[in-house]
Scaffold this motif. Structure first.
Motif, PDB file in Angstrom:
ATOM      1  N   ALA A   1       0.833  -1.203   0.000  1.00 14.74           N
ATOM      2  CA  ALA A   1       0.000   0.000   0.000  1.00 14.74           C
ATOM      3  C   ALA A   1       0.864   1.246   0.000  1.00 14.74           C
ATOM      4  N   TYR A   2       0.478   2.216  -0.839  1.00 16.90           N
ATOM      5  CA  TYR A   2       1.131   3.517  -0.913  1.00 16.90           C
ATOM      6  C   TYR A   2       0.147   4.576  -0.424  1.00 16.90           C
ATOM      7  N   GLY A   3       0.529   5.311   0.618  1.00 17.40           N
ATOM      8  CA  GLY A   3      -0.326   6.364   1.154  1.00 17.40           C
ATOM      9  C   GLY A   3       0.256   7.736   0.863  1.00 17.40           C
ATOM     10  N   TYR A   4      -0.622   8.705   0.550  1.00 13.91           N
ATOM     11  CA  TYR A   4      -0.193  10.053   0.186  1.00 13.91           C
ATOM     12  C   TYR A   4      -0.825  11.086   1.111  1.00 13.91           C
ATOM     13  N   SER A   5      -0.055  12.145   1.377  1.00 12.77           N
ATOM     14  CA  SER A   5      -0.580  13.326   2.060  1.00 12.77           C
ATOM     15  C   SER A   5       0.347  14.482   1.740  1.00 12.77           C
ATOM     16  N   GLY A   6      -0.163  15.484   1.010  1.00  9.48           N
ATOM     17  CA  GLY A   6       0.697  16.588   0.597  1.00  9.48           C
ATOM     18  C   GLY A   6       1.837  16.062  -0.247  1.00  9.48           C
ATOM     19  N   SER A   7       3.068  16.395   0.144  1.00  7.70           N
ATOM     20  CA  SER A   7       4.238  15.915  -0.582  1.00  7.70           C
ATOM     21  C   SER A   7       4.829  14.647   0.033  1.00  7.70           C
ATOM     22  N   SER A   8       4.155  14.092   1.047  1.00 11.06           N
ATOM     23  CA  SER A   8       4.665  12.911   1.746  1.00 11.06           C
ATOM     24  C   SER A   8       4.109  11.629   1.128  1.00 11.06           C
ATOM     25  N   LEU A   9       4.948  10.597   1.093  1.00 10.21           N
ATOM     26  CA  LEU A   9       4.587   9.289   0.569  1.00 10.21           C
ATOM     27  C   LEU A   9       5.052   8.230   1.551  1.00 10.21           C
ATOM     28  N   ASN A  10       4.193   7.248   1.821  1.00  8.45           N
ATOM     29  CA  ASN A  10       4.540   6.154   2.719  1.00  8.45           C
ATOM     30  C   ASN A  10       4.181   4.833   2.059  1.00  8.45           C
ATOM     31  N   LYS A  11       5.054   3.846   2.206  1.00  5.57           N
ATOM     32  CA  LYS A  11       4.837   2.526   1.603  1.00  5.57           C
ATOM     33  C   LYS A  11       4.891   1.466   2.686  1.00  5.57           C
ATOM     34  N   ILE A  12       3.839   0.645   2.745  1.00  6.86           N
ATOM     35  CA  ILE A  12       3.754  -0.461   3.700  1.00  6.86           C
ATOM     36  C   ILE A  12       3.528  -1.755   2.931  1.00  6.86           C
ATOM     37  N   GLU A  13       4.181  -2.820   3.377  1.00  6.27           N
ATOM     38  CA  GLU A  13       3.954  -4.138   2.772  1.00  6.27           C
ATOM     39  C   GLU A  13       3.650  -5.147   3.873  1.00  6.27           C
ATOM     40  N   ILE A  14       2.593  -5.894   3.705  1.00  2.00           N
ATOM     41  CA  ILE A  14       2.226  -6.915   4.681  1.00  2.00           C
ATOM     42  C   ILE A  14       1.959  -8.237   3.962  1.00  2.00           C
ATOM     43  N   GLU A  15       2.071  -9.322   4.713  1.00  2.00           N
ATOM     44  CA  GLU A  15       1.666 -10.639   4.218  1.00  2.00           C
ATOM     45  C   GLU A  15       0.528 -11.131   5.099  1.00  2.00           C
ATOM     46  N   VAL A  16      -0.531 -11.623   4.466  1.00  2.00           N
ATOM     47  CA  VAL A  16      -1.701 -12.062   5.211  1.00  2.00           C
ATOM     48  C   VAL A  16      -2.110 -13.457   4.749  1.00  2.00           C
ATOM     49  N   VAL A  17      -2.811 -14.170   5.638  1.00  2.00           N
ATOM     50  CA  VAL A  17      -3.291 -15.517   5.318  1.00  2.00           C
ATOM     51  C   VAL A  17      -4.732 -15.661   5.796  1.00  2.00           C
ATOM     52  N   CYS A  18      -5.471 -16.488   5.100  1.00  2.00           N
ATOM     53  CA  CYS A  18      -6.823 -16.818   5.545  1.00  2.00           C
ATOM     54  C   CYS A  18      -6.718 -17.729   6.766  1.00  2.00           C
ATOM     55  N   TYR A  19      -7.527 -17.441   7.780  1.00  2.00           N
ATOM     56  CA  TYR A  19      -7.483 -18.243   9.004  1.00  2.00           C
ATOM     57  C   TYR A  19      -7.964 -19.660   8.695  1.00  2.00           C
ATOM     58  N   PRO A  20      -7.162 -20.702   8.954  1.00  2.00           N
ATOM     59  CA  PRO A  20      -7.538 -22.065   8.558  1.00  2.00           C
ATOM     60  C   PRO A  20      -8.436 -22.787   9.548  1.00  2.00           C
ATOM     61  N   GLY A  21      -8.663 -22.186  10.745  1.00  3.69           N
ATOM     62  CA  GLY A  21      -9.448 -22.887  11.746  1.00  3.69           C
ATOM     63  C   GLY A  21      -8.681 -24.077  12.297  1.00  3.69           C
ATOM     64  N   PRO A  22      -9.348 -24.944  13.046  1.00  8.30           N
ATOM     65  CA  PRO A  22      -8.667 -26.107  13.625  1.00  8.30           C
ATOM     66  C   PRO A  22      -8.381 -27.159  12.562  1.00  8.30           C
ATOM     67  N   PRO A  23      -7.369 -27.992  12.775  1.00  2.00           N
ATOM     68  CA  PRO A  23      -7.128 -29.101  11.838  1.00  2.00           C
ATOM     69  C   PRO A  23      -8.279 -30.099  11.921  1.00  2.00           C
ATOM     70  N   ILE A  24      -8.640 -30.685  10.801  1.00  4.32           N
ATOM     71  CA  ILE A  24      -9.764 -31.629  10.757  1.00  4.32           C
ATOM     72  C   ILE A  24      -9.212 -33.042  10.685  1.00  4.32           C
ATOM     73  N   PHE A  25      -9.325 -33.792  11.776  1.00  8.95           N
ATOM     74  CA  PHE A  25      -8.894 -35.185  11.794  1.00  8.95           C
ATOM     75  C   PHE A  25     -10.060 -36.131  11.536  1.00  8.95           C
ATOM     76  N   ALA A  26     -11.281 -35.642  11.727  1.00 12.92           N
ATOM     77  CA  ALA A  26     -12.496 -36.420  11.525  1.00 12.92           C
ATOM     78  C   ALA A  26     -13.668 -35.457  11.650  1.00 12.92           C
ATOM     79  N   PRO A  27     -14.847 -35.814  11.129  1.00 20.20           N
ATOM     80  CA  PRO A  27     -15.998 -34.928  11.313  1.00 20.20           C
ATOM     81  C   PRO A  27     -16.431 -34.812  12.774  1.00 20.20           C
ATOM     82  N   PHE A  28     -16.052 -35.796  13.605  1.00 21.27           N
ATOM     83  CA  PHE A  28     -16.371 -35.756  15.027  1.00 21.27           C
ATOM     84  C   PHE A  28     -15.071 -35.999  15.787  1.00 21.27           C
ATOM     85  N   TYR A  29     -14.572 -34.934  16.464  1.00 21.50           N
ATOM     86  CA  TYR A  29     -13.362 -35.055  17.258  1.00 21.50           C
ATOM     87  C   TYR A  29     -13.718 -34.917  18.729  1.00 21.50           C
ATOM     88  N   SER A  30     -13.182 -35.811  19.544  1.00 22.40           N
ATOM     89  CA  SER A  30     -13.415 -35.770  20.985  1.00 22.40           C
ATOM     90  C   SER A  30     -12.091 -35.947  21.707  1.00 22.40           C
TER      91      SER A  30
END
Length: 442
Positions: free
Chosen positions: A222-251
């Protein structure tokens, strides 16, 4: 005598005249000093104002860039059918996918110092929906902040630029290609999730072929602007996978199946993922009758060694709950097939009878299900689970988890629990994307 007096008077006059000149010089010097002080004060004040103004615009540019990353995170969530969605809509992730969010129609490709014509470079439109538009148009949901954002899938080359080597691993290299990559040949997509059916921790990894069941790591710049100022940010994101699935019914404790009306299917109803065992328990199986089981293996796994911290997953997801349940429910509907929700309850025991739901159900406490109960998605319970199916019975499409090793879960009557990876994905799709890396470039 008169001569002495005259001489004395003349001396005094000369002395006074000399002192008068000194006073004049002193006054002029004082005026000069005051003038210099005034000039210095003006210059200092102007400098401070400029510094303050530059700092202000610099901070505003930083905030603008952060706003850009947040819009990108929000618009990478949800279903590709949503009009504000800006992610990859290909059936399998496209290695050359990239997309922009723009707040101005005046943006040009030359504004991106890393523009690559070999990528797709979409500018998705949300009104009307056009996920593959390439015409330059302001497509941001913001109207009063100046920024632009680029999104793309992480590739092996990106990881290598960040320091990945065969001896300093940033991801699990599963594509059997350990060669160094280039910007022109950046390698395979880096995915995030549980790379096999026995994994208990989500990781970054690659594969020999596109993986529709996993989501790529996304790089947002992302590049952000204000007046003559410029800022650059870079991030890495992931979709939340939830719990691992070992079976449809885990106990985590044990499971007692009473009667022959129970049906537990480890075969993926969605036909996307490999089959799982019908039940996985860290304890033991009990009960009588002859319930129906399918999967791989086609019978429950007892005394399993793979442990899921159900409480931990509930703590992560409950902050995104859209519905809070504070008392027992009967005949209630939660969400629908086009609107998956997250429900949260913190009760010693929650009883749900004749309830229909779509999404995620999080319960801190015990859970008792009864009557005609139908849930599509995920159910996570810190205590024990008791299912008493009546009428058409209890039907869970997705997966259900209990997390109390000291308790035994039980089922009675008509109970059907079937693995459905599509319903699980639908339930998790609205969870906030997790930031795994953040850096301010300038």
């Amino acid at each position: 005598m008169n001569l002495k007096r005259q001489s004395k008077n003349l001396h005094m006059k000369l002395t006074y005249a000399a002192e008068s000149g000194i006073v004049l010089i002193a006054v002029l010097a004082l005026v000069t000093v005051l003038a210099l002080v005034g000039i210095v004060s003006v210059v200092t004040t102007n400098t401070d104002i400029k510094i303050s103004s530059n700092y202000k615009t610099s901070v505003q540019a930083l905030y603008a860039a952060q706003a850009g990353t947040e819009e990108a995170r929000a618009r990478l969530r949800g279903s590709s059918s949503a009009n504000t969605y800006t992610g990859d809509t290909a059936a399998s992730p496209n290695p050359k996918w990239s997309a922009y969010i723009l707040t101005s129609n005046s943006w040009q490709t030359s504004d991106d110092p890393d523009y690559n014509a070999n990528y797709e470079n979409y500018i998705p439109k949300h009104n009307p929906i056009d996920h593959t538009n390439k015409a330059i148009v302001a497509n941001s949901l913001q109207t009063d902040i100046s920024y632009w954002v680029k999104m793309r899938h992480k590739r092996e080359y990106d990881a290598e630029q960040a320091g990945h080597t065969t001896t300093s691993l940033h991801y699990d290299d599963k594509d059997e290609d350990e060669a160094t990559h280039t910007a022109e040949l950046p390698g395979n997509i880096v995915y995030y999730g549980y790379e096999d059916s026995l994994a208990t921790t989500a990781v970054q990894f690659t594969s020999n072929s596109p993986l529709a069941k996993y989501k790529p790591v996304e790089i947002i710049t992302a590049y952000g602007y204000s007046g003559s100022s410029l800022n650059k940010i870079e991030i890495e994101v992931v979709c939340y996978p939830g719990p691992p699935i070992f079976a449809p019914f885990y106990s985590k404790g044990g499971v007692t199946i009473n009667g022959s009306s129970g049906k537990f299917y480890g075969t993926d109803t969605c036909s996307v993922n490999s089959s799982l065992p019908p039940i996985y328990t860290n304890g033991s199986m009990g009960g009588g009758g002859n319930p129906t089981y399918t999967g791989n293996p086609p019978s429950p796994v007892e005394s399993g060694t793979l442990v899921i911290n159900v409480e931990e997953y509930i703590q992560v997801m409950k902050d995104n709950a859209t519905i809070t349940i504070t008392e027992d429910q009967s005949g209630t509907n939660y969400g629908d097939a086009s609107n998956f929700v997250t429900c949260y309850a913190n009760m010693a025991e929650l009883k749900l009878n004749n309830v229909t739901g779509f999404g995620i159900l999080l319960v801190e406490g015990d859970l008792e299900l009864g009557g005609n109960f139908n849930w599509n998605g995920l159910i996570l319970v810190t205590g024990k689970i008791k299912m008493n199916g009546g009428g058409t019975g209890i039907i869970i499409s997705g997966a259900i988890f209990s997390g109390d090793s000291s308790q035994t879960d039980s089922t009675n009557g008509q109970v059907t629990v079937k693995y459905d990876s599509c319903e699980i994905e639908n339930a998790l799709i609205n969870q906030p994307l997790k930031v795994i890396k953040w850096r301010e470039i300038y």
